[in-house]
Scaffold this motif. Structure first.
Motif, PDB file in Angstrom:
ATOM      1  N   VAL A   5     -46.092 -26.705 -78.066  1.00  0.00           N
ATOM      2  CA  VAL A   5     -46.762 -28.000 -78.110  1.00  0.00           C
ATOM      3  C   VAL A   5     -48.112 -27.859 -78.798  1.00  0.00           C
ATOM      4  N   ARG A   6     -48.720 -26.675 -78.648  1.00  0.00           N
ATOM      5  CA  ARG A   6     -50.015 -26.371 -79.251  1.00  0.00           C
ATOM      6  C   ARG A   6     -49.802 -25.328 -80.349  1.00  0.00           C
ATOM      7  N   PRO A   7     -49.668 -25.743 -81.597  1.00  0.00           N
ATOM      8  CA  PRO A   7     -49.280 -24.787 -82.653  1.00  0.00           C
ATOM      9  C   PRO A   7     -50.282 -23.665 -82.850  1.00  0.00           C
ATOM     10  N   ASN A   8     -51.576 -23.920 -82.601  1.00  0.00           N
ATOM     11  CA  ASN A   8     -52.551 -22.854 -82.788  1.00  0.00           C
ATOM     12  C   ASN A   8     -52.377 -21.724 -81.781  1.00  0.00           C
ATOM     13  N   GLU A   9     -51.681 -21.982 -80.686  1.00  0.00           N
ATOM     14  CA  GLU A   9     -51.421 -20.920 -79.723  1.00  0.00           C
ATOM     15  C   GLU A   9     -50.277 -20.012 -80.177  1.00  0.00           C
ATOM     16  N   GLN A  10     -49.677 -20.331 -81.318  1.00  0.00           N
ATOM     17  CA  GLN A  10     -48.701 -19.423 -81.917  1.00  0.00           C
ATOM     18  C   GLN A  10     -49.360 -18.419 -82.865  1.00  0.00           C
ATOM     19  N   LEU A  11     -50.639 -18.612 -83.168  1.00  0.00           N
ATOM     20  CA  LEU A  11     -51.332 -17.669 -84.041  1.00  0.00           C
ATOM     21  C   LEU A  11     -51.422 -16.311 -83.358  1.00  0.00           C
ATOM     22  N   ASN A  12     -50.943 -15.283 -84.017  1.00  0.00           N
ATOM     23  CA  ASN A  12     -51.035 -13.898 -83.532  1.00  0.00           C
ATOM     24  C   ASN A  12     -50.365 -13.703 -82.171  1.00  0.00           C
TER      25      ASN A  12
END
Length: 439
Positions: A268-275
């Motif tokens: 739901v939070r795409p930035n939490e898929q970074l790294n």
């Protein structure tokens, strides 16, 4: 499957495969429509007359009344309550395979080697089916404090290779740019750098939340166990080693992991898929244990336990706070970063970003020596057992928990990073006395 390799039962090979389904529990459906488990967090600025009692409270009705008079202003909403319909749900399970070799030496010694392999499947999360079309990606985003000084980490300005901004925020400020251009300026732009009017007009924001199994969610565990044991009538001893690998991108079978701070999760939070791919926490890569005990003079029994753990993995994170952050972008061919103000982050308030590869850092290794001593005092039909335990005789004080955020609130003005501040250490030396009475 067990195979007797030497026909005497002293050398045995073992193999096992199993599928273990996770038992049902309510947390699987915390994000289902109607669950009402989570609520949003709101931040309000009070602009009325100062009050003398610092414990003054306002009811929601009083707050709304004062807001209508301009004395309260809603400045931020941290969305935590996202829910969706249950769709395509399948029960989570773990596939486990194990192979081993066991060797007995005489009547008292046994050595064993085991390899364990586990794979989590059907992990459950809230998913936005329209995630790709609800967010816009930007490159080389420089993160700043509210005073436009760089947020620094490891001696460098913090720059994200990529970052996603909610289309809802971009569309909101694009509408303002068209209706009231006086609210926009080169230092306070209403249009993100590099976006054309055609691209802005084509944006959409239409979340479609579902609670479902996530094929992309990955959690893999491998472990090699080596043990040696000795058992005699008056004493015993043992040594073991465990070499482990725990990797993936989701350290929970459902809901948020411990880095997500209660939010809806990375789908739901795409930035939490970074790294978010890499070694997962809560697992020591190497564990060594040596223990020995037996019957002692004067009726005492006792034992010593020496343990060594290689440090757990830890990852530095950035918490998005639009009230305390600004940002800029260095466009292709440019020499000076273009302002890209923090109000474009409103839709990300409270989100967490891994600013380094997951598991990039590691706690220091730690060792502990514990002792146990006991004596039984017998009666005709009862027994009193007196015990003494001594913990951490080596006096180890290795770190076990640190601040993982690089932009804590108390450093929001200076831009320096609070990452690494001590939050927990090994428990100090301790002596425990106990008694147990059986009758």
């Amino acid at each position: 499957l067990v195979v007797d390799l030497d026909q005497r039962g002293t050398l045995v090979a073992k193999a096992h495969w199993g599928r273990f389904h996770q038992g049902m529990f309510a947390a699987f459906f915390d994000r289902a429509d109607g669950a009402d488990v989570f609520s949003d967090e709101q931040r309000w600025h009070y602009q009325g007359a100062p009050f003398t009692d610092p414990r003054t409270r306002f009811t929601q009705a009083e707050r709304d009344q004062l807001a209508a008079q301009g004395q309260f202003e809603l400045v931020q909403t941290i969305s935590l309550s996202e829910t969706g319909r249950v769709e395509g749900y399948r029960q989570p399970y773990v596939d486990q395979a194990l192979i081993g070799l066991e060797k007995t030496l005489g009547d008292s010694w046994k050595a064993q080697a085991l390899y364990l392999r586990r794979r989590n499947r059907n992990m459950v999360a809230l998913v936005d089916r329209n995630l790709a079309s609800n967010w816009t990606e930007f490159r080389d985003v420089r993160l700043l404090t509210r005073f436009f000084t760089p947020i620094r980490f490891e001696g460098e300005d913090l720059v994200l290779d990529r970052m996603w901004i909610s289309n809802q925020d971009i569309m909101y400020w694009w509408a303002i740019a068209q209706s009231d251009p006086t609210r926009c300026s080169p230092t306070r732009p209403c249009v993100p750098p590099g976006m054309t009017p055609e691209e802005l007009e084509a944006l959409t924001y239409d979340p479609d939340y579902v609670v479902t199994t996530v094929p992309e969610a990955r959690r893999e565990f491998d472990q090699l166990q080596l043990t040696l044991e000795a058992r005699y009538p008056n004493w015993w001893a043992g040594a073991s080693a465990a070499i482990s690998r725990l990797e993936g991108n989701f350290n929970a079978i459902t809901g948020p992991d411990d880095y997500t701070t209660g939010g809806a999760g990375p789908w739901v939070r795409p930035n939490e898929q970074l790294n978010f791919e890499g070694p997962l926490n809560n697992q020591s890569r190497l564990e060594l244990k040596i223990q020995a005990g037996g019957l002692l003079p004067w009726g005492f029994r006792g034992g010593a336990f020496l343990t060594f753990f290689e440090g757990d993995r830890v990852t530095p994170t950035l918490a998005i706070n639009p009230l305390l952050m600004e940002m800029s972008i260095l466009e292709a061919g440019g020499t000076q970063p273009t302002p890209f103000r923090g109000y474009f982050l409103n839709g990300q308030a409270g989100h967490r970003i891994f600013i380094r590869s997951r598991g990039a850092f590691q706690y220091p290794s730690r060792a502990a020596l514990d002792l146990h001593l006991e004596r039984s005092l017998f009666g005709r039909s009862s027994e009193l057992v007196v015990t003494v335990d001594a913990f951490n005789l080596l006096g180890g004080d290795a770190l076990t928990s640190i601040e993982t955020s690089v932009n804590g609130l108390w450093d929001a003005f200076s831009g320096s990073s609070p990452f690494g501040a001590t939050r927990g250490r090994m428990a100090p030396r301790a002596l425990r006395l106990g008694a147990l009475y059986r009758f």
